[in-house]
Motif scaffolding. Sequence first.
Motif, short mmCIF file in Angstrom:
data_model
loop_
_atom_site.label_atom_id
_atom_site.label_comp_id
_atom_site.label_asym_id
_atom_site.label_seq_id
_atom_site.Cartn_x
_atom_site.Cartn_y
_atom_site.Cartn_z
N ASP A 177 0.84 -1.19 0.00
CA ASP A 177 0.00 0.00 0.00
C ASP A 177 0.88 1.24 0.00
O ASP A 177 2.02 1.21 0.44
CB ASP A 177 -0.87 0.04 1.26
CG ASP A 177 -2.15 -0.76 1.12
OD1 ASP A 177 -2.90 -0.49 0.18
OD2 ASP A 177 -2.38 -1.64 1.97
N GLN A 234 -12.92 6.88 0.62
CA GLN A 234 -12.84 5.72 -0.25
C GLN A 234 -11.53 4.99 0.01
O GLN A 234 -10.47 5.61 0.09
CB GLN A 234 -12.91 6.16 -1.71
CG GLN A 234 -13.00 5.04 -2.70
CD GLN A 234 -13.21 5.55 -4.12
OE1 GLN A 234 -13.12 6.74 -4.38
NE2 GLN A 234 -13.47 4.64 -5.03
N VAL A 235 -11.60 3.70 0.16
CA VAL A 235 -10.41 2.89 0.41
C VAL A 235 -9.53 2.91 -0.84
O VAL A 235 -10.01 2.79 -1.97
CB VAL A 235 -10.82 1.45 0.78
CG1 VAL A 235 -9.58 0.56 0.94
CG2 VAL A 235 -11.65 1.45 2.06
N GLU A 272 -7.33 2.34 -3.96
CA GLU A 272 -7.37 1.38 -5.06
C GLU A 272 -8.62 0.51 -5.06
O GLU A 272 -8.61 -0.64 -5.46
CB GLU A 272 -6.11 0.51 -5.05
CG GLU A 272 -4.86 1.33 -5.32
CD GLU A 272 -3.60 0.49 -5.39
OE1 GLU A 272 -3.69 -0.74 -5.30
OE2 GLU A 272 -2.53 1.09 -5.52
N SER A 273 -9.72 1.09 -4.59
CA SER A 273 -10.99 0.37 -4.60
C SER A 273 -12.03 1.28 -5.24
O SER A 273 -12.18 2.43 -4.86
CB SER A 273 -11.42 0.03 -3.17
OG SER A 273 -12.70 -0.51 -3.16
N ASP A 293 -15.26 0.89 -5.14
CA ASP A 293 -16.55 0.98 -4.45
C ASP A 293 -16.50 0.73 -2.94
O ASP A 293 -17.53 0.66 -2.29
CB ASP A 293 -17.56 0.03 -5.09
CG ASP A 293 -17.15 -1.42 -4.95
OD1 ASP A 293 -16.02 -1.70 -4.50
OD2 ASP A 293 -17.96 -2.30 -5.30
N ARG A 294 -15.34 0.59 -2.34
CA ARG A 294 -15.25 0.32 -0.90
C ARG A 294 -15.06 1.62 -0.14
O ARG A 294 -14.14 2.38 -0.42
CB ARG A 294 -14.09 -0.64 -0.63
CG ARG A 294 -14.06 -1.16 0.78
CD ARG A 294 -15.16 -2.18 0.99
NE ARG A 294 -15.05 -2.74 2.31
CZ ARG A 294 -16.07 -3.07 3.06
NH1 ARG A 294 -17.29 -2.92 2.62
NH2 ARG A 294 -15.89 -3.58 4.24
N ASN A 300 -20.05 -0.83 0.55
CA ASN A 300 -19.75 -0.72 -0.88
C ASN A 300 -20.71 0.29 -1.49
O ASN A 300 -21.92 0.25 -1.23
CB ASN A 300 -19.91 -2.06 -1.57
CG ASN A 300 -18.85 -3.05 -1.16
OD1 ASN A 300 -17.76 -2.67 -0.73
ND2 ASN A 300 -19.15 -4.32 -1.27
#
Length: 193
Positions: free
Chosen positions: A66, A91-92, A94-95, A97-98, A115
């Motif tokens: 990370d 937003q998490v 490299e995601s 929709d998380r 999500n």
Amino acid sequence: MFKLKYRIFEEKSDMQGNDLDLLEEQSSIYGFISLKFNEEEIGYIIEEDEAPSPEDINCEMYLYHDNLTWWFETLLEVLNLLERNMYVRFQVLESADRWVSFEKNGSNLIVIFFNYFDLGGNIVSLDKITSNSKIDECIEIIDFNNFQKELITSTYKFIQEVADINQKLLNTNRFHNLCQKLMNFKEFKLEIC
């Protein structure tokens, strides 16, 4: 209870260049990070003594690494916004929709993991998402002071560790901004920035 663990895995020799332009490029420090909110955990960390062999840990590092600098910047931004707002979400990394949201409730934080696809592009937002828009929701309740102290202490430790590797990295724009964000918290003044 909130716990933050991280480990830098980049080679120290890669971070010890003297050219300021090169240091500016290298100011994103990579490694493992784990954020634990009671039972819910984000991220992945493997301790050196847990790996079956050095080759396995090197493989894990490059598969699951990370951007630690991004995580600390984002979490400090969330904490700073929580000082003045009742709700913040981020937003998490490299995601698509998380998300994780934080809502103040007295001395506690209600932390919701969900999500949600947002085309707005803001990684950190004050806009509250309605519950019928979320899917795969998980809720944890943590102490706000514990969250604040753990985040500030871990960020300070991270900056100190980077400074020990190469003090000149603190002169990069990225680390200067990270130090500035940390210095917003009056109860915790830095000596190294």
